[in-house]
Design an enzyme around this catalytic site. Structure first.
Site, PDB file in Angstrom:
ATOM      1  N   LYS A  35       0.880  -1.430  -0.168  1.00  0.00           N
ATOM      2  CA  LYS A  35       0.107  -0.119  -0.031  1.00  0.00           C
ATOM      3  C   LYS A  35       1.031   1.331   0.021  1.00  0.00           C
ATOM      4  O   LYS A  35       0.433   1.995  -0.608  1.00  0.00           O
ATOM      5  CB  LYS A  35      -0.976   0.123   1.231  1.00  0.00           C
ATOM      6  CG  LYS A  35      -0.380  -0.138   2.420  1.00  0.00           C
ATOM      7  CD  LYS A  35      -1.306  -0.441   3.531  1.00  0.00           C
ATOM      8  CE  LYS A  35      -0.607  -0.640   5.019  1.00  0.00           C
ATOM      9  NZ  LYS A  35      -1.626  -1.007   6.045  1.00  0.00           N
ATOM     10  N   ARG A 127      -8.257  -1.714  16.035  1.00  0.00           N
ATOM     11  CA  ARG A 127      -8.552  -1.347  14.935  1.00  0.00           C
ATOM     12  C   ARG A 127      -9.561  -2.147  14.390  1.00  0.00           C
ATOM     13  O   ARG A 127     -10.637  -2.424  15.005  1.00  0.00           O
ATOM     14  CB  ARG A 127      -7.132  -1.181  14.004  1.00  0.00           C
ATOM     15  CG  ARG A 127      -7.401  -0.273  12.952  1.00  0.00           C
ATOM     16  CD  ARG A 127      -6.116  -0.237  12.059  1.00  0.00           C
ATOM     17  NE  ARG A 127      -6.165  -1.174  11.278  1.00  0.00           N
ATOM     18  CZ  ARG A 127      -5.050  -1.131  10.142  1.00  0.00           C
ATOM     19  NH1 ARG A 127      -4.276  -0.246   9.811  1.00  0.00           N
ATOM     20  NH2 ARG A 127      -5.217  -2.299   9.206  1.00  0.00           N
TER      21      ARG A 127
HETATM   22  C1  LIG Z   1      -0.821  -2.177   6.593  1.00  0.00           C
HETATM   23  C2  LIG Z   1      -1.203  -3.395   6.655  1.00  0.00           C
HETATM   24  C3  LIG Z   1      -0.276  -4.529   6.954  1.00  0.00           C
HETATM   25  C4  LIG Z   1       1.313  -4.018   6.922  1.00  0.00           C
HETATM   26  O1  LIG Z   1       1.727  -3.542   7.846  1.00  0.00           O
HETATM   27  P1  LIG Z   1       3.333  -3.489   8.033  1.00  0.00           P
HETATM   28  O2  LIG Z   1       3.648  -3.149   9.620  1.00  0.00           O
HETATM   29  O3  LIG Z   1       3.734  -2.436   7.092  1.00  0.00           O
HETATM   30  O4  LIG Z   1       4.055  -4.820   7.778  1.00  0.00           O
HETATM   31  C5  LIG Z   1      -0.949  -5.816   7.295  1.00  0.00           C
HETATM   32  N1  LIG Z   1      -2.193  -5.847   7.527  1.00  0.00           N
HETATM   33  C6  LIG Z   1      -3.138  -5.116   7.352  1.00  0.00           C
HETATM   34  C7  LIG Z   1      -4.384  -5.197   7.562  1.00  0.00           C
HETATM   35  C8  LIG Z   1      -2.541  -3.541   6.812  1.00  0.00           C
HETATM   36  O5  LIG Z   1      -3.434  -2.657   6.963  1.00  0.00           O
END
Ligand SMILES: *Cc1c(COP(=O)(O)O)cnc(C)c1O
Length: 352
Positions: A35, A127
Site C-alpha cells: 500500500k 483497529r
Molecule cells: C498495512 C497493513 C499491513 C502491513 O503492515 P506493516 O507493519 O507495514 O507490515 C498488514 N495488514 C493490514 C491489515 C494492514 O492494513
C-alpha cells in the site's frame, strides 16, 4: 527535477527475498503489503519474486497493476461504492461486517464469480476486527452464500492500539480459528497472524505452527520493525531517499520574535531554542507533500527544524559541507514519509 524519491529497487527486492526465505523455513507464507508504494511499478518486481497474493489498501492503487498475475487482496474494509470494482479487480478482501459480505455476495453473483474473504479478529489493538460471537455469525453467513468463499481468519496488531504480538494473543488467535472451524465444520486454510511487527516471533520460531501467513509491508520496504522502531539486521533500510533543493539560505536568529500565537499553519507547535544566529536552509518540500517528521537528514550536520505546507526548514550550521542555494538535501524516509511521499504526485520517483 526535484523534489524526488530515489528508490533502491534491489534493496527492497533483497529484503523481500530474505523475508520470504526466513518465512519459508518456518512454514509461513508471506503476503507482501504494497500500500505504501501507491501503485508504483516496483510492485511488479516484488510480485515477480513469486508470491501467491499481495495486499493493498486502496482500489486506485490496485488499478495501476490490475493486469498483474497475482491474487490481489484489499486489506481495508471496503466502502459500498467500491464493491463492483473490488469484485472485478481483486481475489478477496479482509472483512469485518455482515453488510459487506452481503454486498460482495450480490456483486460476485452479478459478475458470475466466487469471491474470497478472510475474517478479521479483534485481538486487542482496537483497529478492525470482530469479537468471537460476531465471527461465528459472519462465518455462518458466509457459509450459506453461494458466491462467498471464507478462506481464513486474520488479525492485525501494532497499528492503532500499539499492541505487540506475543505468545498469548497468537495462541488465542489459533484457538479462535479452531473453534471457528468447528462451528462451520470446515477447515480455514489461511491463518494470517499479523504484520511486520511479528518479525521477531517469526525469526525466533515463536509463532504457533498453525499460523501460516504474515502480511509484511514496512519490513520489506524499509527493512524496519514497526512498533519497536528499529532496523532489522541484515535488511536494507535506506531504500527510499528524498532529495530536495535548497531555495533559500540565510544567516538568521534562531528564535522567532514578535507576539507568539498558539498554533502554526498545520495546527502544530514548534519548540525553539536560542542558539544565536544560525545558517538556515529552506528546501522546496512541505507538509502538503510528505509527512516531514518522518524524514531524517543523511548529513549528520543537518538538523530538520520543522516546516510548513511548502517548506522544510533546516539548520545546516554544523554541517561539514558548505551548502549554497540550489544544492540538494537528502533525507531517509520512515514509513509515514514513504507512504505519504509515494502517494504525492509532487515527487519524481526514480530508481537508484
Ligand atoms: C498495512 C497493513 C499491513 C502491513 O503492515 P506493516 O507493519 O507495514 O507490515 C498488514 N495488514 C493490514 C491489515 C494492514 O492494513
Amino acid at each position: 527535477m526535484y523534489p524526488r524519491i530515489i528508490i533502491d529497487r534491489q534493496g527492497v527486492l533483497d529484503n523481500a527475498i530474505a523475508l520470504q526465505d526466513l518465512a519459508a523455513a518456518r512454514g509461513v507464507g508471506i503476503t507482501p503489503v504494497v500500500k505504501a508504494l501507491a501503485g508504483h511499478e516496483l510492485i511488479r518486481d516484488i510480485v515477480a519474486l513469486g508470491f501467491e497474493r499481495i495486499g493493498d489498501a486502496s482500489l486506485p492503487h490496485i488499478r495501476a497493476y490490475a493486469d498483474l498475475n497475482v491474487e490481489k487482496w484489499l486489506l481495508r474494509s471496503p466502502m459500498q461504492a467500491e464493491i463492483p470494482e473490488l469484485v472485478s479487480l481483486t481475489a478477496g478482501a479482509f472483512i469485518t461486517e455482515a453488510a459487506a459480505i452481503r454486498q460482495l455476495e450480490a456483486e460476485a453473483g452479478r459478475q458470475g464469480k466466487s469471491y474470497k474473504i478472510v475474517l478479521m479478529a479483534e485481538m486487542g489493538d482496537l483497529r478492525e476486527g470482530c469479537e468471537e460471537e460476531e465471527l461465528f455469525s459472519l462465518a455462518s453467513l458466509a457459509q450459506i452464500l453461494p458466491h462467498i468463499e471464507l478462506v481464513g481468519l486474520g488479525t492485525n496488531l501494532s497499528c492503532f492500539g500499539n499492541i505487540l504480538p506475543d505468545e498469548d494473543n497468537m495462541i488465542r488467535l489459533v484457538e479462535l480459528a479452531s473453534r471457528l472451524e468447528q462451528h462451520i465444520d470446515k477447515p480455514l486454510p489461511l491463518l494470517s497472524g499479523g504484520n511486520s511487527s511479528s518479525y521477531l516471533m517469526l525469526r525466533d520460531g515463536d509463532l504457533p505452527p498453525a499460523i501460516n501467513d504474515l502480511r509484511l509491508g514496512e519490513s520489506i520496504l524499509l527493512g524496519r520493525l514497526p512498533c519497536y522502531d528499529r532496523p532489522i539486521e541484515g535488511l536494507n533500510q535506506h531504500t527510499f531517499m528524498v532529495e530536495t533543493e535548497i531555495v533559500e539560505l540565510k544567516f538568521k536568529p534562531s528564535l522567532p520574535w514578535g507576539i507568539s500565537g498558539s498554533r502554526d499553519s498545520f495546527g502544530g507547535h514548534t519548540a525553539f531554542s536560542d542558539k544565536g544566529r544560525r545558517w538556515r536552509a529552506l528546501a522546496a518540500l512541505g507538509k502538503q507533500e510528505i509527512y516531514i517528521n518522518g524524514l531524517a537528514a543523511v548529513d549528520p550536520g543537518v538538523e530538520l527544524l520543522g516546516g510548513c505546507s511548502d517548506y522544510i526548514v533546516c539548520d545546516i550550521s554544523d554541517s561539514a559541507n558548505t551548502y549554497k542555494v540550489g544544492d540538494i538535501l537528502t533525507f531517509a524516509c520512515d514509513y509515514a514519509a514513504l507512504a505519504t511521499g509515494m502517494s504525492s504526485n509532487y515527487f519524481e520517483k526514480i530508481y537508484k
